[in-house]
Motif scaffolding. Structure first.
Motif, PDB file in Angstrom:
ATOM      1  N   GLY A 134      82.361  75.124  46.679  1.00  0.00           N
ATOM      2  CA  GLY A 134      83.654  75.674  46.263  1.00  0.00           C
ATOM      3  C   GLY A 134      84.444  74.677  45.461  1.00  0.00           C
ATOM      4  O   GLY A 134      84.152  73.481  45.440  1.00  0.00           O
ATOM      5  N   ALA A 135      85.459  75.183  44.786  1.00  0.00           N
ATOM      6  CA  ALA A 135      86.386  74.349  44.022  1.00  0.00           C
ATOM      7  C   ALA A 135      87.648  74.167  44.842  1.00  0.00           C
ATOM      8  O   ALA A 135      88.223  75.138  45.344  1.00  0.00           O
ATOM      9  CB  ALA A 135      86.707  75.021  42.684  1.00  0.00           C
ATOM     10  N   ASP A 179      83.582  84.426  42.810  1.00  0.00           N
ATOM     11  CA  ASP A 179      82.496  85.065  42.066  1.00  0.00           C
ATOM     12  C   ASP A 179      81.129  84.682  42.615  1.00  0.00           C
ATOM     13  O   ASP A 179      80.231  85.523  42.733  1.00  0.00           O
ATOM     14  CB  ASP A 179      82.582  84.694  40.584  1.00  0.00           C
ATOM     15  CG  ASP A 179      83.879  85.164  39.930  1.00  0.00           C
ATOM     16  OD1 ASP A 179      84.540  86.053  40.515  1.00  0.00           O
ATOM     17  OD2 ASP A 179      84.240  84.637  38.865  1.00  0.00           O
ATOM     18  N   LEU A 180      80.939  83.410  42.931  1.00  0.00           N
ATOM     19  CA  LEU A 180      79.675  82.972  43.526  1.00  0.00           C
ATOM     20  C   LEU A 180      79.400  83.715  44.830  1.00  0.00           C
ATOM     21  O   LEU A 180      78.262  84.135  45.096  1.00  0.00           O
ATOM     22  CB  LEU A 180      79.702  81.461  43.787  1.00  0.00           C
ATOM     23  CG  LEU A 180      78.577  80.926  44.681  1.00  0.00           C
ATOM     24  CD1 LEU A 180      77.205  81.126  44.039  1.00  0.00           C
ATOM     25  CD2 LEU A 180      78.805  79.451  45.022  1.00  0.00           C
ATOM     26  N   THR A 184      92.266  75.497  37.013  1.00  0.00           N
ATOM     27  CA  THR A 184      92.930  76.788  36.884  1.00  0.00           C
ATOM     28  C   THR A 184      92.424  77.755  37.944  1.00  0.00           C
ATOM     29  O   THR A 184      91.407  77.526  38.596  1.00  0.00           O
ATOM     30  CB  THR A 184      92.657  77.385  35.504  1.00  0.00           C
ATOM     31  OG1 THR A 184      91.247  77.685  35.399  1.00  0.00           O
ATOM     32  CG2 THR A 184      93.044  76.401  34.395  1.00  0.00           C
ATOM     33  N   GLU A 185      93.144  78.868  38.080  1.00  0.00           N
ATOM     34  CA  GLU A 185      92.704  79.885  39.034  1.00  0.00           C
ATOM     35  C   GLU A 185      91.356  80.463  38.613  1.00  0.00           C
ATOM     36  O   GLU A 185      90.536  80.796  39.467  1.00  0.00           O
ATOM     37  CB  GLU A 185      93.751  80.985  39.138  1.00  0.00           C
ATOM     38  CG  GLU A 185      93.436  82.010  40.216  1.00  0.00           C
ATOM     39  CD  GLU A 185      94.653  82.767  40.707  1.00  0.00           C
ATOM     40  OE1 GLU A 185      94.479  83.653  41.565  1.00  0.00           O
ATOM     41  OE2 GLU A 185      95.784  82.464  40.267  1.00  0.00           O
ATOM     42  N   GLU A 186      91.119  80.560  37.318  1.00  0.00           N
ATOM     43  CA  GLU A 186      89.823  81.077  36.847  1.00  0.00           C
ATOM     44  C   GLU A 186      88.686  80.142  37.224  1.00  0.00           C
ATOM     45  O   GLU A 186      87.602  80.589  37.620  1.00  0.00           O
ATOM     46  CB  GLU A 186      89.855  81.269  35.327  1.00  0.00           C
ATOM     47  CG  GLU A 186      90.746  82.410  34.855  1.00  0.00           C
ATOM     48  CD  GLU A 186      92.232  82.084  34.936  1.00  0.00           C
ATOM     49  OE1 GLU A 186      92.578  80.877  35.055  1.00  0.00           O
ATOM     50  OE2 GLU A 186      93.048  83.022  34.903  1.00  0.00           O
ATOM     51  N   GLU A 187      88.930  78.834  37.126  1.00  0.00           N
ATOM     52  CA  GLU A 187      87.906  77.857  37.492  1.00  0.00           C
ATOM     53  C   GLU A 187      87.622  77.904  38.993  1.00  0.00           C
ATOM     54  O   GLU A 187      86.465  77.817  39.419  1.00  0.00           O
ATOM     55  CB  GLU A 187      88.344  76.457  37.069  1.00  0.00           C
ATOM     56  CG  GLU A 187      88.357  76.255  35.557  1.00  0.00           C
ATOM     57  CD  GLU A 187      89.068  74.996  35.136  1.00  0.00           C
ATOM     58  OE1 GLU A 187      88.810  74.540  34.004  1.00  0.00           O
ATOM     59  OE2 GLU A 187      89.890  74.467  35.917  1.00  0.00           O
ATOM     60  N   MET A 188      88.665  78.038  39.789  1.00  0.00           N
ATOM     61  CA  MET A 188      88.461  78.152  41.236  1.00  0.00           C
ATOM     62  C   MET A 188      87.743  79.450  41.579  1.00  0.00           C
ATOM     63  O   MET A 188      86.875  79.484  42.459  1.00  0.00           O
ATOM     64  CB  MET A 188      89.810  78.088  41.959  1.00  0.00           C
ATOM     65  CG  MET A 188      90.485  76.740  41.908  1.00  0.00           C
ATOM     66  SD  MET A 188      91.970  76.728  42.946  1.00  0.00           S
ATOM     67  CE  MET A 188      92.682  75.161  42.476  1.00  0.00           C
ATOM     68  N   ALA A 189      88.096  80.530  40.878  1.00  0.00           N
ATOM     69  CA  ALA A 189      87.483  81.827  41.161  1.00  0.00           C
ATOM     70  C   ALA A 189      85.976  81.801  40.947  1.00  0.00           C
ATOM     71  O   ALA A 189      85.225  82.489  41.647  1.00  0.00           O
ATOM     72  CB  ALA A 189      88.126  82.910  40.306  1.00  0.00           C
TER      73      ALA A 189
END
Length: 316
Positions: A79-80, A95-96, A85-90
């Protein structure tokens, strides 16, 4: 555990390393999955490594990974964390997990999926309140929101597709190896580096700090628990006590035996959680897993400091 290897995604990360150690210490065969660029520590009996970029892996790749290793337990410790950004964490936190749940649910002999969620998936509580697993879900940060999406994916797959899935909502982990991204690891690193001053946001929050090795033991207990007990469940993992973060900082400085002036200022990075109070009710973990935290905050911080090279353990 029902025999066969344990597959740990993010096995070279902070939580993942301790989880791998917990399983190998009881004789389990562990396959850790990490990014190609990661650096491994010394080899350990019963432990092997698979290189895979989880953010880029599709459902078919994840299914092959499970099938090829013959995993009977799959721990998602990837995980991040804070930052980005929220997109990078998502990409990793949500998504994973979507692809992972699809991959596991489609296997003829699927492993138990243990998803490491976060206490930051919950909404705020007033001072003195303990957060149980039925607490409203109202995360205040991108990190909490994306972790919640991942947890909900596992719970939905357990309810609708029969996935052998469990979510552990983990509080703030500390102890040996804590990264600089969190307050305990940052203070320990600054003390080890001989810094004389540390600038931080105002230290007003209270946190439920649980030793990372106790978290690993909770994962081990979850892997061993009967399916009828844990499948589709959310289980809080914390120490069950809220500590002022100012006390955490003072303890680390005291154990180091070195002077470090702490300057609290508004211009420093503010708290990333927006939660002044965080305390988990861990009674469900005791009831369903037979797990309780074993290590005191003091021992956890001493071991963190010793691991970072800032003394600590010898100061007892």
């Amino acid at each position: 555990m029902t025999g066969g290897p344990v597959l740990v995604l993010g096995g070279s990360g902070y939580l993942g390393r301790h989880i791998c150690t917990a399983f190998t210490s009881v004789g389990a065969t562990v396959v850790r999955v990490s990014r190609p660029a990661s650096q491994d520590g010394p080899g350990t009996a019963g432990l092997s490594t698979v290189r895979l970029d989880l953010a880029a892996a599709d459902t078919a790749e994840l299914a092959r990974l499970c099938a090829d290793t013959g995993a009977r337990v799959l721990v998602n410790a990837s995980g991040a964390v804070w930052g980005g950004t929220e997109e990078e964490m998502a990409a990793l936190n949500a998504d994973l997990v979507d692809r992972l749940a699809d991959a596991v649910a489609g296997l003829p002999s699927p492993p138990r999926l243990i998803q490491l969620g976060s206490a930051y998936e919950y909404g705020p509580a007033r001072h003195g309140q303990a957060i149980d697993e039925n607490w409203p879900l109202d995360p205040a940060t991108a990190y909490g929101r994306t972790k919640l999406r991942g947890s909900q994916t596992v719970l939905r797959a357990a309810a609708e597709r029969g996935l052998d899935g469990v979510v552990l909502r983990v509080s703030v982990a500390c102890g040996p190896g804590a990264p600089r991204a969190g307050l305990p690891g940052l203070v320990a690193a600054e003390l080890a580096a001989g810094k004389e001053e540390l600038r931080l946001a105002p230290l007003r929050a209270y946190r439920d700090l649980v030793d990372v090795r106790d978290v690993a033991q909770a994962v081990l207990a979850t892997a061993r628990a009967p399916a009828r007990t844990v499948v589709g469940q959310v289980v809080n993992i914390g120490r069950g006590a809220a500590v002022p973060v100012r006390r955490l900082v003072d303890l680390l400085i005291g154990y180091s035996g070195r002077p470090l002036r702490v300057v609290e200022e508004r211009t420093a990075a503010e708290s990333r959680s927006d939660l002044p109070w965080l305390l988990l009710d861990v009674s469900r973990a005791r009831r369903l897993l037979g797990w309780t935290p074993r290590r005191s905050l003091e021992d956890s911080l001493r071991d963190l400091l010793a691991d970072a090279g800032g003394q600590g353990r010898d100061e007892r």
